[in-house]
Each structure stands twice: as C-alpha cells, then as structure tokens.
Design an enzyme around this catalytic site. Sequence first.
Site, PDB file in Angstrom:
ATOM      1  N   GLY A  74       0.786  -1.229   0.000  1.00 25.37           N
ATOM      2  CA  GLY A  74       0.000   0.000   0.000  1.00 25.37           C
ATOM      3  C   GLY A  74       0.811   1.268   0.000  1.00 25.37           C
ATOM      4  O   GLY A  74       0.358   2.316   0.479  1.00 25.37           O
ATOM      5  N   CYS A 130       2.735   0.446  -9.621  1.00 25.97           N
ATOM      6  CA  CYS A 130       2.186  -0.285  -8.477  1.00 25.97           C
ATOM      7  C   CYS A 130       0.787  -0.791  -8.834  1.00 25.97           C
ATOM      8  O   CYS A 130      -0.064  -0.007  -9.242  1.00 25.97           O
ATOM      9  CB  CYS A 130       2.118   0.628  -7.251  1.00 25.97           C
ATOM     10  N   LYS A 165       9.660   3.330 -13.939  1.00 23.64           N
ATOM     11  CA  LYS A 165       9.385   1.918 -13.669  1.00 23.64           C
ATOM     12  C   LYS A 165       8.008   1.561 -14.222  1.00 23.64           C
ATOM     13  O   LYS A 165       6.996   2.159 -13.841  1.00 23.64           O
ATOM     14  CB  LYS A 165       9.445   1.610 -12.180  1.00 23.64           C
ATOM     15  N   ILE A 191      10.549  -5.263 -14.569  1.00 23.28           N
ATOM     16  CA  ILE A 191       9.151  -4.898 -14.421  1.00 23.28           C
ATOM     17  C   ILE A 191       8.801  -4.752 -12.934  1.00 23.28           C
ATOM     18  O   ILE A 191       9.549  -5.229 -12.066  1.00 23.28           O
ATOM     19  CB  ILE A 191       8.241  -5.971 -15.051  1.00 23.28           C
ATOM     20  N   ASN A 192       7.660  -4.135 -12.675  1.00 23.60           N
ATOM     21  CA  ASN A 192       7.083  -4.191 -11.341  1.00 23.60           C
ATOM     22  C   ASN A 192       6.279  -5.486 -11.235  1.00 23.60           C
ATOM     23  O   ASN A 192       6.247  -6.284 -12.166  1.00 23.60           O
ATOM     24  CB  ASN A 192       6.196  -2.963 -11.096  1.00 23.60           C
ATOM     25  N   THR A 193       5.618  -5.675 -10.124  1.00 21.05           N
ATOM     26  CA  THR A 193       4.866  -6.899  -9.920  1.00 21.05           C
ATOM     27  C   THR A 193       3.715  -7.029 -10.924  1.00 21.05           C
ATOM     28  O   THR A 193       3.218  -6.044 -11.452  1.00 21.05           O
ATOM     29  CB  THR A 193       4.308  -6.960  -8.492  1.00 21.05           C
ATOM     30  N   GLY A 216       8.530 -12.833  -8.037  1.00 23.31           N
ATOM     31  CA  GLY A 216       9.307 -14.055  -7.881  1.00 23.31           C
ATOM     32  C   GLY A 216       9.380 -14.894  -9.135  1.00 23.31           C
ATOM     33  O   GLY A 216       9.122 -14.456 -10.247  1.00 23.31           O
ATOM     34  N   GLY A 244      12.538  -9.218 -12.201  1.00 21.20           N
ATOM     35  CA  GLY A 244      11.374 -10.075 -12.260  1.00 21.20           C
ATOM     36  C   GLY A 244      11.795 -11.527 -12.247  1.00 21.20           C
ATOM     37  O   GLY A 244      12.086 -12.119 -13.278  1.00 21.20           O
ATOM     38  N   GLY A 245      11.914 -12.115 -11.048  1.00 21.23           N
ATOM     39  CA  GLY A 245      12.216 -13.532 -10.928  1.00 21.23           C
ATOM     40  C   GLY A 245      13.673 -13.922 -11.059  1.00 21.23           C
ATOM     41  O   GLY A 245      13.982 -15.104 -11.209  1.00 21.23           O
TER      42      GLY A 245
END
Length: 303
Positions: A74, A130, A165, A191-193, A216, A244-245
């Site tokens: 958040g 986000c 981002k 990347i972001n999530t 992940g 990213g992972g």
Amino acid sequence: MKLEKIRISDKEVMPFTIPSGIVMTDPRCAARILNINPFIGIWTTKSIGPEPRKGYREPIFAKYAPGSYVNAVGLTNPGCEEFARELASADIPKDRFILTSIFGANSGEFVKVVKTLEGLVDGFELNLSCPHVQGHGMLLGQDKVIVYEITNSVVSCTKKPVFVKLTPNAINIGEIAKAAISAGAYGIAAINTVGPGLYMVDEHPVLTNQVGGLSGRAIRPIGLKCVREIRQAIGEKPVIIGMGGIECGRDVLDYKIVGANAFGIGSALIGMKDDYIPSYIDVVIREAEEGNHETSDCALNYL
C-alpha cells in the site's frame, strides 16, 4: 561474459540493485547492507510520496507457490520530508548510486517529492506501476500520454537522471517506454509486480487488501518478454534495469540477452540473512560470468 560496472550519469557502479520495497526500506538498514555488500551498485529506495502513508494492515505478504509471492503493502512511507531527514543522516557509501523511487497521484505531487529530495540523491525512479493502490502507479503507467506528461514534468525540474518503472500489465509496454524516453527519461526499470492477483486459503483471501502484486520465480518469463519489447522500442542507448524472478546467473544472462544493462534481485532474497546476501550475489555473478546454463537453486544455499 564479464559483468562490469556500468555508468549512470557521473558514477560507475556494479550493475545490481535490490528493487524498491525489499530489504533496504529504511536508510539506516540500507547503509548497513551497502557497507558490507560491494556488489549492489544501485540502492533503489522504498517508494516515497509527498505525504506520509500508512498503507495496508497485515497480512500484506504471502508465498503462494515455490519461489513466488503476492504482496499488497500500500505504498507505506514516511513522506518525502521525513525521508529527507532520515537520508541525510544515513552513512550511504559514496560510490553507490542512490535511485529514489517516488510516487504521486499527478505531476504536481511527483515534482514536490523531487524538489524535496533533489540534493540528497543521485537519481529518481518514477513508480508508474504499483498494481494495488487506486489513483497511483499502474493506473497512470498504462497511458502513454500520462507517462509522457509526468516524466517530462519531473525531467524539467531536476538535473538528476530519471528512470521510469513500468508495469507488465500494459499491453503496449514498448510504446509506453518509448514515450518515457521521448519525455527525457534516462532509462527504464522493468518490471514491477504482475497483477493484481488473488490468493486464497480456506476460502478466504490471505491479504488484508485481498489482491496484490505477484513477484518471484513465476513472473520471470513475463519480465524477460517485457524487457525485450522495451529494448526493441527504445533502441540501444537508454539504460534498462531488468528485474522479475532473477535467482541465479542463468537468469542474469537471459535478462542481459534481451537487453538489460543492470539487474534487480528481490524475491530471491526473502528469508535470507543480511550477512549472506553478499556471498549469494557473488555466486550469481560467478555463475553468469562462467556462462552457467543450468538454472541452479543457489539462493537456497544461503537461507
């Protein structure tokens, strides 16, 4: 392949960072880790906004599959003025690049944060990605016109390098990256999530926010796809921080092949003691330099 330092503005640094919001969320914590870890050349801070924000109540994080996580923090942060005070007293090594992640609901809020932190940092990362906070992040980052306007506003008020981002959820991530570079961005972080996604146990959402961003091992193929599309869209010159992972040297090589200049290792560090992180990243570097084509579980050796 030799992993050498990269130049960002007037600094040459090792091409590794820990993405925003993981491990080094407090300047004092960051100072400790950076002073024992020569391999992290870029400190990407927690995302900082114009005002303090509490974020969501726990639980805000969960593991939903091996090496794969969901979170909804958040955008918790102390606000830019308090963060400036904390940063001013932190013993951050001078040879590292302080990349401050910032967010806002509009150009004016981004500019306020930039002006507050300008004299304390080396560059800015605009969080336009986000996936779980209404009015911020991904909502802005999927529109190339808005990305251009916000990036241009920030670039116009600072002499520091600006990275944008991006969210992997944009269907035209290459076009959005191109808009950011056209607006004056120095580079792209990607990347972001992914998501948001919903993870349930016993018929109930685990997270207080119910949905959250996925990170992940499971999102690595998406990260690679996005970085390749971004590089094809923006050309060879702009810097791309790929993430990213990433878990091992093979992953670093793959991200480098698709166009990344620097690499973010985040979820792989979950559960790892701070003192083990330097040894772990050293293993990742040696794997990459030796051309290791076997995806290893080297992270597990340091838990």
